[in-house]
Structure formats: C-alpha cells, structure tokens
Design a protein around this motif. Structure first.
Motif, PDB file in Angstrom:
ATOM      1  N   TRP A  56      -1.464   8.995   1.720  1.00  0.00           N
ATOM      2  CA  TRP A  56      -0.246   8.254   2.067  1.00  0.00           C
ATOM      3  C   TRP A  56      -0.038   8.199   3.571  1.00  0.00           C
ATOM      4  N   TRP A  59       9.238  -2.568  -0.385  1.00  0.00           N
ATOM      5  CA  TRP A  59      10.205  -1.637   0.225  1.00  0.00           C
ATOM      6  C   TRP A  59      11.559  -2.311   0.399  1.00  0.00           C
ATOM      7  N   ASP A  98       2.998   5.395  -2.928  1.00  0.00           N
ATOM      8  CA  ASP A  98       4.334   5.383  -2.332  1.00  0.00           C
ATOM      9  C   ASP A  98       5.365   4.988  -3.390  1.00  0.00           C
TER      10      ASP A  98
END
Length: 203
Positions: free
Chosen positions: A137, A198, A157
């Motif tokens: 990550w 996101w 993620d």
C-alpha cells in the motif's frame, strides 16, 4: 508516447461507464497535488509511514510533531535521532522501526530513491518493500502521488473499495480479490479511477 494529463485521463475514464462519468462530472478532473521533488522523496515516504492506518487529522498531528524533531529531514539526521524522540512524538514502535529502517536503507545505499522514477511499477514496489514495515500500500501511494504513475490499482486500500461499492450502489464494498479484475476497464488510468473512488466516499 506523449504524456497524458490528469484532465485527459479523467475525460477518458468518463467514457468507460455511466458510473465513472457521473463521478467525473461531480468532482471534475482528478487533482493529485504538487509533485514532490526528487530530494523530497525520503520525507514523503516517512510521512506515508506515519499516516499508515490512521485518520488524516490524527496522523497529521503526529507527523507534525515527528517532523519537528530535526530541522532537516534526511536519512542521517533521522538515524541520529534514534528511537526515543520518534516514539515521544507519538509514533508507534512499529512505525518508528520502519522509519529508522527506511533511513538506514537510504544511508547505506541499498535503496536509491533518486532512481525509482526509472523503474517499473513492480520494481518500485520491490525496492520499497525491502524496508521493514513498508508494504505494498505504501509503495502504491508513492507510485501514484510521488511518481505520478497513472495505472496503479490499490485494491488493498479500504477507501478505494468502499468508494467503488458506494458509487455502484452496493451494500458491501468489494474484497481486494473482487476489485482486482474490476479495474481492468479503467486501464491505463487506474490511479485516476482510484482517486474518484476515494472521492465517492465523501458524502
């Protein structure tokens, strides 16, 4: 091959599906912030270590205290600090070990941050993950935000998985294994698709 801008990549992603088109319309072209200079890569990686598994505000406060421990954030200065000041600033034992190991690898020359831009994505991941406590990550975040690699798909993620699920109206986010092939439609701009995932969590 001409370098593709984030705006061009965003517009291309909008052609891949109605869901992605809606995200592009809602949030506009992707924005990754200023690209760090080569000389800033050690500090960027140290900051990413500090931010691992923490919410932004809490991580930012800890990193602020850590960064105050030395005026120049370079490997030899961090090694000179040692463990106690870093722990005292709020870093966990594991993150302290990771930050010192990163500094040691850089100082010894086993990790040359200046040449990472010339390596493939997998080679960059292999180089960075030789540092204790630096996983895939962290390496992927470095690829996306420091090296500006546009085709990284960070399925580990949780924000990316959650955002993908929310955008598609799913009751549960996909697992990393489920999300991996779903990114194929976004090639060669999977990093930009991750940015929109996101954003999709920002309700």
């Amino acid at each position: 091959m001409a370098k593709v801008s984030l705006t061009e990549a965003s517009l291309a992603l909008g052609e891949t599906s109605k869901v992605m088109a809606g995200l592009v319309e809602r949030f506009g072209p992707a924005r990754f912030g200023p690209k760090p200079a080569v000389g800033e890569r050690f500090e960027v990686l140290s900051r990413e270590i500090a931010y691992q598994q923490l919410a932004g505000k809490a991580a930012g406060a800890i990193w602020g205290r850590v960064r105050e421990q030395t005026p120049e954030w370079v490997p030899d200065a961090v090694l000179s600090l040692g463990e106690e000041p870093l722990r005292g600033a709020g870093l966990s034992g594991a993150k302290t070990r990771a930050m010192l190991d990163l500094a040691a690898h850089c100082e010894q020359g086993s990790l040359d941050l200046a040449r990472l831009g010339r390596l493939s994505n997998q080679e960059v991941i292999d180089q960075l993950t030789q540092v204790w406590g630096v996983g895939t990550w962290t390496a992927q975040m470095f690829l996306i935000f420091s090296l500006r690699r546009l085709d990284v798909w960070p399925v580990g993620d949780f924000g990316v998985r959650k955002g993908y699920g929310l955008a598609h109206g799913w009751t549960e986010p996909p697992t990393p294994e489920e999300l991996e092939p779903l990114g194929d439609q976004f090639r060669p701009y999977r990093s930009v698709a991750a940015w929109y995932c996101w954003r999709a969590t920002e309700v």
